[in-house]
Design an enzyme around this catalytic site. Structure first.
Site, PDB file in Angstrom:
ATOM      1  N   ASN A 209      18.452 -51.198  88.566  1.00 25.35           N
ATOM      2  CA  ASN A 209      19.439 -51.825  87.689  1.00 25.35           C
ATOM      3  C   ASN A 209      18.837 -52.123  86.339  1.00 25.35           C
ATOM      4  O   ASN A 209      17.635 -52.306  86.196  1.00 25.35           O
ATOM      5  CB  ASN A 209      19.985 -53.115  88.319  1.00 25.35           C
ATOM      6  CG  ASN A 209      19.096 -54.302  88.051  1.00 25.35           C
ATOM      7  OD1 ASN A 209      19.218 -54.987  87.038  1.00 25.35           O
ATOM      8  ND2 ASN A 209      18.146 -54.558  88.950  1.00 25.35           N
TER       9      ASN A 209
ATOM     10  N   CYS B 255      11.594 -59.605  86.148  1.00 26.08           N
ATOM     11  CA  CYS B 255      12.454 -58.497  85.755  1.00 26.08           C
ATOM     12  C   CYS B 255      11.745 -57.581  84.763  1.00 26.08           C
ATOM     13  O   CYS B 255      11.271 -58.020  83.717  1.00 26.08           O
ATOM     14  CB  CYS B 255      13.754 -59.020  85.151  1.00 26.08           C
ATOM     15  SG  CYS B 255      14.842 -59.682  86.428  1.00 26.08           S
TER      16      CYS B 255
END
Lengths: 444, 434
Positions: free
Chosen positions: B77, B139
Site C-alpha cells: 500500500n 511506514c
C-alpha cells in the site's frame, strides 16, 4: 400440435424453445475466470499420467500452465501441434476414460482437473481470434490422395500440407467432417463447430476437398495410386450391422447413425420426427447419442436394450449416467428377438440373456416393449476392402498405418488397431502423415 | 474453553487479537464494528500533527500478489496516515473507548521528529482515555520522504530520543512500532528499550514493488503512469516477521521486552506461532482487509481449541515457549539424521517429488514404470524439498534414523551424542571436542 404422447412417429413434440434448450452445449464453455480457476488445480505432474492417456499425447500440464499464466493462445499451439482437431476432441473425447480418469486429482479427491473444458477454452480462444498458428513448409511437389474427410483424413491432410505436400481429399458425402459432422450428438458440437473447425484447418493451404467421391463409386485405388504419390485411406465404417431379428424390415426400424446424421443436418428440429416409444439396440456411444437425442426431441419413452451387463457397455459410465439423467432407461442383458406390428413397428420383443462363460445365450424368457421406432446401434462395418488385406473386418495396418499395399496407408475407424474414437483417428492420421512424408522424402 | 484474556503491558483485552493501525481502524464506524465482531483491541489509524491533514493519492493505493485461485498472499500500500482532522479522530476515540471499556484502544502517532510536536499531541491523546500509544516508526512510503515513519525507525538514536519524549509527556504504555527495512532488527529494538519503551511491535510493512504493468511499463499500483514503492504485508511476510520477533525475543539486551507480533497473521495458528516466538499478542491487518472482521471468530475458536487440546489455560503459558529453541546454525546437531519417507497409500503419483529431487536436488527418488516413487536412502540428504513440493500434506515425512543405525549415504554410524559445527573437524576454527 403434437406432444410427447402423440402416437407413432411424429415431428414437433416439443416447442422450438424447448428444443433449443435441450440441444444446447452439454458442457458449456468456460469463461476466462472459470478457466483460470480450473487451471489452478493442475499439479503440473512429472511425466504426467494424463499426457500418457491421451492418444495424441498432448502436453496437458504445459497447456494448462499456459492458460494459468494468461496465454491461452500458446496453450492452443501446444494442443494443436499434437492434435489439429483439438477443438473437436475437447468436446467429444470421453475424457472420463482418458486423461481425466488418470488425473492425480481424481486419485486425490475424486474430482479431476477439467482437462477437456480447459482444452476447449484454449482452442476456442485461438480459433475465435481467426488465427491459424501453423505455416506450410516449402512446396515439395509431391501429391497425396486422402480418401475420407473425417478426423483421420483431415488430420493426415493437415500434417501433410504442413510438410509442403499437395493433398486432395475425396469425400463420399456432400460435406466434409465425417463423424464429427454426421455422427456425434448435437449437444457435443453446437454452432456448426465441425464445419467451422474444418474451415479453420484448411487455412494451412495446399488441401483440396472433392465431395461426392467415394471409393468403389467412381474412385478406385489403382487409379489413385497412379495419379498420386501416396494414398491414405480413412473411409470409416459405412455399413451397419443387422439385428438378425424377425420383423427387422418393418417401418420404423432404422440405423441409429442415420438418425444422428439427420438430426445433425437438420436446420429445424421441430420438423424432425421421432417415435413416442423409442427403443435403441446397442451399448456404445452411438446408442447413447441416439437414445438421449430421441428423448431430447420429445419421445415419451426411450429405452436402450443392451445384450450384456453394464461393465461390458461400450458407452462410459459418464455416458450411461447422462442417458439416465435425461430419462433414458437402460435395460441390460436383453437382446431383440422380433419386431412386431402390422407394416410398421409397434412392439419389440426381447429375450433376457445370460453369459454362460462360453458365450451369450438367451434364457428363454421374453418380454415386449412398446416401440414405434427402433434404432439399430450394434456396430458398424467396413463397406469396401479396396483389395487390401483385412484383419477382423478392418483394413490391416502395421506401424504408422501401412497397409498390405506399398504406397497405401490407412487410419481411423476403417483401419485395424486402436479405439474407434475421434482422438485416436486424429493420432493415426497424423502419424501416417509423418510416415508418408518420410517415405516421400526418401527418409522412410 | 481456554481463557484467551490478554494482559499486554497491563492493558486488558478479551483476547490477544488486535487490529493493527491501518485502514480498517481509520474511524469510529469501522472500529465499533470490529469490536462488535469480537476483536480484542484496536490500534487506531496513525494520527498526525494538528493542522491540515495529509492527502492521499486519488488513484489506486494497493497492489497485490496472489497464489492459486487468486488467494491474496501479499498486499502493498501507498496510503499515508489518517487523512482526517486530528480532533475528529480524538473525539471518536474518546467515544469508542467509553463505549467499549473492556477492549484495548491504542493510539498510533506519527508527528515530526521534534520534541514540541510530541509534547503538543501527547496530552490530547491522553485525554481520549486510550490505553496506550504506538509510535509509528515503520511506514516506509510517503511519510518517510518527510522524515517520519521508517526514516525515524532506521536511525536507532532517533528511536531512543522520541521514545524518551513520549515517556516524559505521556503516562500510559508506549509501544514502539519497528520497521523491517533495516539490516539488523536488534538495533532499533535495543534503542526502543533504551528510550524506555514498554514494548515493541513489529513488523511494519516492507518496501516493495508488487508487479509491473507490462503494457505501460510502470510499477503497480500505477498512478498516472508512475508508481512508487509501497509497504508490503500479508501472509507472504510472515516468515520475515517471525524471524525478527524471535531475534528480539532471544537477544541478550532485549530479552523480556514485551512484543506485539505483526506480519501476515491470518489464522489462529499464525497467531500461536508468533506468540510461541515471544509475542505477547498479535496485530492483524491484511487478513481483515481480505476477508472482513469476521475472521477473528475463527482465530478465537481455533486458538481456544488448540489451548484446550494442549492443556493451556492462559496465553501466558505458551508465550515465548519456542524462543529457547531458536538458535544459531552453528549449534544445530549434525548427528541428527533423517531420511524422507513416502507413504505409498497417500501418494497420488503426481511425481513432483521426483521432478524436484531429480532436477534440482540430490537424485534420491526413484520412479518406476508404473509411477511408484521411492526414496533412495543412500542418496537422500534429508533436504525436505520433496516434502515441500508434495501436494498431499503428510504424504512425505522426514523420519529420524535411530542412533546406532548406519546412514547408507555416508556409511557412518548415526551417533547418539549431540555434535555441532563448532567442534566439527572440517571447521578451521573448531574448538577441541570435550
Amino acid at each position: 400440435m403434437t406432444s410427447p404422447t402423440t402416437p407413432g412417429i411424429a415431428a414437433g413434440r416439443l416447442s422450438a424453445a424447448e428444443l433449443a434448450n435441450n440441444f444446447d452445449d452439454l458442457h458449456p464453455p468456460l469463461d476466462r475466470h472459470e478457466a483460470v480457476v480450473a487451471a489452478d488445480r493442475c499439479y503440473f505432474c512429472h511425466d504426467a499420467p494424463c499426457m500418457t492417456a491421451c492418444p495424441t499425447s498432448i502436453d496437458i500440464p504445459l497447456f494448462i500452465r499456459q492458460i494459468m499464466t494468461g496465454t491461452p493462445e500458446a496453450a492452443a499451439r501446444t494442443i494443436l501441434s499434437q492434435n489439429i482437431l483439438g477443438g473437436m476432441c475437447a468436446r467429444v473425447c470421453p475424457t472420463e476414460t482418458l486423461c481425466e480418469e488418470v488425473c492425480v486429482r481424481e486419485t486425490a479427491e475424486g474430482k479431476p482437473v477439467e482437462i477437456g473444458r480447459l482444452q476447449r477454452f484454449a482452442t476456442d480462444t485461438l480459433m475465435n481470434s481467426g488465427v491459424h498458428p501453423f505455416a506450410r513448409a516449402g512446396v515439395t511437389g509431391k501429391t497425396v490422395a486422402v480418401v475420407g474427410a473425417g478426423p483421420a483424413g483431415l488430420s493426415c491432410a493437415h500434417r501433410l500440407a504442413m510438410h509442403g505436400h499437395d493433398v486432395t481429399i475425396f469425400e463420399a458425402r456432400g460435406k466434409a467432417g465425417g463423424l464429427n459432422e454426421f455422427g456425434i450428438a448435437s449437444y457435443k458440437s453446437t454452432d456448426d463447430f465441425a464445419a467451422r473447425e474444418i474451415g479453420w484447418l484448411l487455412q494451412i493451404g495446399g488441401i483440396t476437398i472433392e465431395t461426392g467421391r467415394a471409393l468403389g463409386n467412381g474412385l478406385d485405388l489403382d487409379t489413385l495410386q497412379a495419379e498420386f504419390d501416396a494414398v491414405f485411406l480413412a473411409v470409416g465404417l459405412g455399413g451397419v450391422n443387422a439385428l438378425r431379428a424377425a420383423g427387422e424390415d418393418k417401418a420404423g426400424v432404422t440405423d441409429a447413425v442415420d438418425f444422428i446424421s439427420d438430426l445433425r443436418q437438420s436446420s429445424d428440429l421441430t420438423t424432425l420426427p421421432v417415435g413416442r416409444n423409442v427403443v435403441v439396440i446397442g451399448g456404445g456411444m452411438t446408442a447413447v447419442d441416439a437414445a438421449v437425442q430421441s428423448k431430447l426431441l420429445g419421445a415419451e419413452n426411450v429405452t436402450i436394450a443392451y445384450r450384456r451387463g453394464p461393465d461390458r457397455m461400450g458407452a462410459s459410465k459418464f455416458e450411461q449416467d447422462l442417458a439416465a439423467s435425461k430419462g433414458v432407461k437402460i435395460l441390460f442383458n436383453a437382446m431383440p428377438v422380433a419386431v412386431h406390428g402390422n407394416g410398421a413397428a409397434t412392439e419389440i420383443e426381447l429375450e433376457y440373456t445370460e453369459d454362460t462363460g462360453s458365450g451369450l445365450k438367451g434364457t428363454g424368457e421374453t418380454f415386449r416393449l412398446n416401440a414405434d421406432q427402433v434404432f439399430k446401434a450394434i456396430g458398424q462395418t467396413l463397406t469396401t476392402d479396396a483389395g487390401l488385406t483385412i484383419d477382423a473386418g478392418k483394413i490391416a495396418v502395421t506401424g504408422a498405418g501401412r497397409t498390405s499395399k506399398a504406397g497405401v496407408w490407412a487410419g481411423g475407424d476403417c483401419a485395424s488397431g486402436g479405439d474407434d474414437l475421434t482422438v485416436t483417428a486424429v493420432a493415426e492420421g497424423r502419424d501416417a502423415a509423418e510416415d508418408i512424408h518420410a517415405t516421400l522424402m526418401g527418409k522412410g | 474453553m481456554a481463557d484467551l484474556k490478554s494482559n499486554f503491558l497491563g492493558i486488558s483485552s478479551p483476547n490477544p487479537f488486535w487490529l493493527a493501525s491501518a485502514p480498517p481502524t481509520d474511524k469510529e464506524y469501522n472500529v465499533r464494528r470490529a469490536f462488535d465482531a469480537g476483536w480484542g483491541g484496536v490500534v487506531w489509524k496513525t494520527l498526525g500533527a494538528e493542522g491540515p491533514p495529509v492527502v492521499n493519492v486519488n488513484g489506486p493505493r494497493y497492489g497485490a500478489i496472489w497464489g492459486a485461485d487468486r488467494r491474496l498472499l501479499g498486499l502493498n500500500n501507498i496510503e499515508l496516515i489518517t487523512d482526517r482532522p486530528l480532533q475528529v479522530n480524538l473525539d471518536e476515540m474518546t467515544r469508542v473507548k467509553k463505549d467499549y471499556p473492556d477492549r484495548a484502544l491504542i493510539a498510533s502517532i506519527m508527528v515530526p521528529c521534534d520534541e514540541q510536536s510530541w509534547k503538543d499531541i501527547l496530552p490530547r491523546v491522553e485525554d481520549t482515555g486510550a490505553d496506550g500509544i504506538e509510535l509509528n516508526f515503520g511506514c516506509p512510503h510517503g511519510m518517510a520522504e518527510r522524515g517520519m515513519g521508517s526514516a525515524v525507525g532506521q536511525v536507532p538514536q532517533y528511536i531512543q530520543m522520541v521514545t524518551e519524549w513520549c515517556k516524559m509527556y505521556y503516562s500510559k504504555p508506549v509501544i514502539v512500532k519497528l520497521t523491517p527495512n533495516i539490516t539488523d532488527i536488534r538495533f532499533p529494538a535495543r534503542a526502543a528499550k533504551a528510550g524506555g519503551a514498554d514494548a515493541v511491535s513489529l513488523i511494519n510493512t516492507i518496501n516493495s514493488i508488487t508487479s509491473v504493468d507490462l503494457d505501460n511499463m510502470a510499477p503497480e499500483p500505477t498512478i498516472g503512469g508512475k508508481g512508487t514503492h509501497g509497504g508490503y504485508c500479508g501472509p507472504a511476510v510472515k516468515p520475515i516477521a517471525m524471524n525478527m520477533v524471535a531475534e528480539i525475543a532471544r537477544d541478550g539486551e532485549t530479552r523480556g521486552l514485551p512484543i506485539s507480533g505483526i506480519g501476515g497473521v491470518t489464522t489462529w495458528r499464525d497467531a500461536a506461532e508468533f506468540m510461541a516466538l515471544g509475542a505477547g499478542n498479535v496485530q492483524v491487518c491484511t487478513a481483515a482487509m481480505t476477508y472482513g472482521f469476521k475472521i477473528v471468530q475463527e482465530m478465537i475458536s481455533g486458538l481456544s481449541q488448540w489451548m484446550d487440546e494442549r492443556g493451556y489455560t492462559s496465553i501466558d503459558q505458551f508465550v515465548g515457549s519456542a524462543v529457547p529453541n531458536v538458535t544459531d546454525w552453528q549449534y544445530l546437531d549434525l548427528n541428527y539424521v533423517t531420511k524422507a519417507k513416502i507413504d505409498q497409500d497417500a501418494c497420488i503419483k503426481c511425481g513432483r517429488c521426483y521432478a524436484a529431487c531429480e532436477d534440482t536436488s540430490h537424485q534420491a527418488i526413484s520412479m518406476s514404470a508404473d509411477r511408484v516413487f521411492e526414496v533412495m536412502d543412500d542418496e537422500c540428504v534429508a533436504c525436505n524439498l520433496c516434502v515441500n513440493v508434495c501436494p498431499v500434506e503428510g504424504c512425505i515425512t522426514m523420519e529420524q534414523m535411530a542412533p546406532g543405525a548406519i546412514d547408507p549415504r555416508t556409511g557412518k554410524t548415526v551417533e547418539a551424542d549431540y555434535a555441532n559445527w563448532t567442534t566439527h573437524p572440517n571447521n578451521p576454527s573448531a574448538k577441541a571436542a570435550e
